[in-house]
Design an enzyme around this catalytic site. Structure first.
Site, mmCIF file in Angstrom:
data_model
loop_
_atom_site.group_PDB
_atom_site.id
_atom_site.type_symbol
_atom_site.label_atom_id
_atom_site.label_comp_id
_atom_site.label_asym_id
_atom_site.label_seq_id
_atom_site.Cartn_x
_atom_site.Cartn_y
_atom_site.Cartn_z
ATOM 1 N N HIS A 60 38.117 -61.509 68.809
ATOM 2 C CA HIS A 60 38.310 -60.525 67.734
ATOM 3 C C HIS A 60 38.873 -59.218 68.298
ATOM 4 O O HIS A 60 38.124 -58.370 68.775
ATOM 5 C CB HIS A 60 36.952 -60.291 67.064
ATOM 6 C CG HIS A 60 37.005 -59.453 65.825
ATOM 7 N ND1 HIS A 60 36.099 -59.614 64.805
ATOM 8 C CD2 HIS A 60 37.819 -58.441 65.432
ATOM 9 C CE1 HIS A 60 36.358 -58.747 63.838
ATOM 10 N NE2 HIS A 60 37.393 -58.015 64.203
ATOM 11 N N HIS A 62 42.061 -56.020 67.682
ATOM 12 C CA HIS A 62 43.083 -55.404 66.824
ATOM 13 C C HIS A 62 44.062 -54.684 67.748
ATOM 14 O O HIS A 62 43.770 -53.587 68.222
ATOM 15 C CB HIS A 62 42.459 -54.389 65.874
ATOM 16 C CG HIS A 62 41.409 -54.976 64.975
ATOM 17 N ND1 HIS A 62 41.699 -55.508 63.752
ATOM 18 C CD2 HIS A 62 40.077 -55.121 65.129
ATOM 19 C CE1 HIS A 62 40.586 -55.949 63.175
ATOM 20 N NE2 HIS A 62 39.575 -55.729 64.001
ATOM 21 N N ARG A 64 47.124 -53.744 66.971
ATOM 22 C CA ARG A 64 47.921 -52.754 66.224
ATOM 23 C C ARG A 64 49.427 -53.000 66.255
ATOM 24 O O ARG A 64 50.190 -52.077 65.966
ATOM 25 C CB ARG A 64 47.644 -51.333 66.749
ATOM 26 C CG ARG A 64 46.174 -50.937 66.765
ATOM 27 C CD ARG A 64 45.564 -50.869 65.410
ATOM 28 N NE ARG A 64 44.218 -50.291 65.420
ATOM 29 C CZ ARG A 64 43.240 -50.704 64.610
ATOM 30 N NH1 ARG A 64 43.440 -51.699 63.750
ATOM 31 N NH2 ARG A 64 42.060 -50.130 64.650
ATOM 32 N N HIS A 180 34.817 -61.268 57.612
ATOM 33 C CA HIS A 180 34.238 -59.933 57.747
ATOM 34 C C HIS A 180 33.192 -59.872 56.643
ATOM 35 O O HIS A 180 33.519 -59.785 55.457
ATOM 36 C CB HIS A 180 35.304 -58.854 57.560
ATOM 37 C CG HIS A 180 34.759 -57.460 57.656
ATOM 38 N ND1 HIS A 180 35.060 -56.612 58.684
ATOM 39 C CD2 HIS A 180 33.896 -56.785 56.862
ATOM 40 C CE1 HIS A 180 34.425 -55.460 58.516
ATOM 41 N NE2 HIS A 180 33.699 -55.542 57.399
ATOM 42 N N HIS A 233 31.336 -60.133 63.907
ATOM 43 C CA HIS A 233 30.507 -58.970 64.247
ATOM 44 C C HIS A 233 29.170 -58.837 63.499
ATOM 45 O O HIS A 233 29.030 -58.003 62.609
ATOM 46 C CB HIS A 233 31.291 -57.668 64.126
ATOM 47 C CG HIS A 233 32.255 -57.562 62.964
ATOM 48 N ND1 HIS A 233 31.891 -57.819 61.672
ATOM 49 C CD2 HIS A 233 33.573 -57.223 62.932
ATOM 50 C CE1 HIS A 233 32.939 -57.628 60.884
ATOM 51 N NE2 HIS A 233 33.957 -57.280 61.625
ATOM 52 N N ASP A 307 35.870 -56.747 68.695
ATOM 53 C CA ASP A 307 36.358 -55.973 67.546
ATOM 54 C C ASP A 307 37.044 -54.703 68.064
ATOM 55 O O ASP A 307 36.918 -53.625 67.466
ATOM 56 C CB ASP A 307 35.228 -55.638 66.570
ATOM 57 C CG ASP A 307 35.760 -55.119 65.235
ATOM 58 O OD1 ASP A 307 36.983 -55.189 65.012
ATOM 59 O OD2 ASP A 307 34.950 -54.628 64.435
ATOM 60 N N HIS A 311 41.603 -46.368 67.633
ATOM 61 C CA HIS A 311 42.119 -45.284 66.789
ATOM 62 C C HIS A 311 42.233 -44.064 67.694
ATOM 63 O O HIS A 311 41.496 -43.947 68.680
ATOM 64 C CB HIS A 311 41.155 -44.978 65.644
ATOM 65 C CG HIS A 311 41.039 -46.083 64.635
ATOM 66 N ND1 HIS A 311 42.019 -46.367 63.716
ATOM 67 C CD2 HIS A 311 40.051 -46.995 64.419
ATOM 68 C CE1 HIS A 311 41.640 -47.391 62.958
ATOM 69 N NE2 HIS A 311 40.454 -47.807 63.369
HETATM 70 C C1 NCD Z 1 38.699 -52.507 62.264
HETATM 71 C C2 NCD Z 1 40.046 -51.850 62.530
HETATM 72 O O1 NCD Z 1 40.110 -50.647 62.757
HETATM 73 O O2 NCD Z 1 41.062 -52.566 62.522
HETATM 74 N N1 NCD Z 1 37.714 -51.482 62.087
HETATM 75 C C3 NCD Z 1 36.375 -51.627 62.182
HETATM 76 O O3 NCD Z 1 35.665 -50.670 61.883
HETATM 77 N N2 NCD Z 1 35.826 -52.748 62.612
HETATM 78 C C4 NCD Z 1 38.827 -53.397 61.068
HETATM 79 C C5 NCD Z 1 37.723 -54.414 60.964
HETATM 80 O O4 NCD Z 1 37.702 -55.387 61.696
HETATM 81 O O5 NCD Z 1 36.866 -54.265 60.092
HETATM 82 ZN ZN ZN Z 2 37.719 -56.293 63.280
#
Ligand code: NCD
Ligand code: ZN
Length: 440
Positions: A60, A62, A64, A180, A233, A307, A311
């Site tokens: 898992h 991200h 971007r 999710h 998660h 996860d 950011h």
């Molecule tokens: C994730 C994201 O920023 O892409 N953020 C999070 O709080 N987990 C999105 C997600 O998986 O829910």
């Molecule tokens: Zn996520």
């Protein structure tokens, strides 16, 4: 002559077999010898006193791409993964644009192939009207690594809040469905709770009931259709209870993952972290975190999912702080710290971070120290703990909620298909490229 022999390490399999001390030989990217490996190799590694594990699989992340290169991309995110001991990442579909069609899968695949320093798999995002897309991909023998459904809205535009429709997905498709698990209807009901400017208010607006209701929906659907479902998660001890009930009825049908932040942070850290600690699902109580750590050590959690949700710090401190916590750089060091403290065995660590994810996502050649398996390998040498510094991070977002935390050293060496990618937290060959995973 073999390409690589690693000599005298404790070999930790992903299947929780007894560990043995021995050599491991690699040729053409695969493991070709285990035990006593005679004769010299092109590269000889002396590994006495260290632990050799199959590379970790993070189910898992991200990264971007496409959409937010200032936060992360496949190059920076996979450097963070590789330097930290993660050799395969499964990338989530909530990019911009979201990964919801064959064309967008193809576009993301091109970005990943050009830049990923570790192996990768790509999720398809479920929407109200792309079930046919998945069925067509399955018919062509090219399904995504898994499907992701957001039962509650999070970062990005993907939302699948219609359990009736989900019913059809599970009835008609074959692919593993990852959820999710926060029920949007209950999130809506809690939307006016708490102070929007206080990160503790975030926890009130995304309450435990929403997660528990969604886990109940997901397990109910899985059982009705006998369809494999994976809960992303976990954050609550009570979610573990729901999953235990499901497992008692049908073992292995519904699996789950846990993040480093739900294991090693809690709402007690929010004071210090402020908006940096804002994440979905929210950080819960210290008791929940303790119960998740116990469950992990007891083998009741199937997979690691960081996860990793990078950011920018400036955005996190802005008026509408986005939710998400980065974790690729630090996840394995946090878990190895548990091993060195005697709270988790090496065998269980390897199982949760590679053997079981490889089986659950049916990844060919991954998750095992076995003849013929891919030589994605991580060598851990226990050493003195050191306080985590921002300069060690490879993620472009460049922050971590664990700055200052005492962590064991990063892996001594990380190989991708037999090529040395990283050593002691540094990328030593930035030309290494991972391949897309193949599923059975
Ligand atoms: C994730 C994201 O920023 O892409 N953020 C999070 O709080 N987990 C999105 C997600 O998986 O829910
Ligand atoms: Zn996520």
């Amino acid at each position: 002559m073999l390409d690589l022999v690693i000599r005298g390490a404790t070999l930790v399999d992903g299947d929780e077999r007894a560990t043995v001390v021995g050599d491991l030989g690699v040729e053409a990217g695969r493991i070709v010898a285990i035990g006593q490996v005679p004769g010299a190799a092109r590269v000889e590694v002396v590994a006495e006193g260290a632990f050799l594990l199959p590379g970790a699989i993070d189910v898992h992340v991200h990264l971007r791409s496409p959409g937010h290169p200032a936060k992360e991309d496949f190059a920076t995110g996979t450097r963070a993964a590789g330097a930290g001991g993660i050799t395969t990442v499964l990338d989530m579909p909530n990019t911009e644009p979201p990964t919801t069609s064959p064309l967008r899968l193809l576009e993301k695949r091109r970005l990943a192939q050009a830049a990923a320093r570790v192996h990768f798999g790509l999720y398809l995002g479920a929407t109200a009207d792309n079930l046919d897309t998945l069925l067509a991909l399955e018919d062509r023998g090219q399904p995504p690594v898994a499907v992701k459904a957001y039962l509650g809205a999070s970062t990005g535009s993907l939302l699948f809040d219609d359990p009736g429709r989900l019913d059809r997905w599970l009835a008609d498709s074959q692919t593993l469905l990852c959820v999710h698990a926060e029920d949007q209807r209950l999130l809506d009901r809690a939307a006016d709770r708490g102070d929007v400017m206080d990160v503790r208010g975030h926890g009130l607006r995304r309450p435990p009931e929403a997660a528990l209701a969604a886990v109940a929906i997901a397990t109910g659907l899985a059982h009705r259709h006998g369809h494999p479902v994976h809960v992303c998660h976990l954050s609550l001890a009570r979610e573990l209870e729901l999953l235990a009930t499901s497992a008692a009825e049908r073992p292995g049908l519904v699996t789950c993952e846990v993040t480093p932040h739900h294991l090693f942070l809690s709402d007690l850290d929010l004071e210090a972290l402020g908006p940096l600690g804002k994440v979905n699902p929210p950080l819960r109580t210290a008791e929940d975190a303790a119960r998740l750590r116990e469950a992990l050590a007891a083998g009741r959690i199937d997979c690691l999912g960081t996860d990793h949700a990078p950011h920018l710090v400036a955005d996190k401190h802005g008026p509408h702080a986005p939710s998400g916590i980065p974790g690729l750089d630090t996840a394995m060091r946090l878990l190895v710290a548990e091993v060195l403290a005697g709270r988790l065995s090496w065998a269980r660590l390897a199982a949760v971070t590679s053997g079981r994810p490889a089986r659950r996502f049916q990844l060919v050649g991954k998750g095992a120290l076995q003849l013929g398996a891919d030589a994605d390998l991580v060598l851990w040498r226990p050493g003195p703990a050191q306080a985590l510094e921002a300069t060690e991070l490879h993620s472009r977002c460049a922050w971590s909620p664990w700055l200052g935390r005492l962590l064991p050293p990063p892996p001594e060496a990380v190989w991708i298909a037999g090529r040395l990618l990283a050593a002691r937290g540094r990328i030593v060959d930035d030309g290494v490229r991972g391949l897309e995973v193949r599923t059975r």
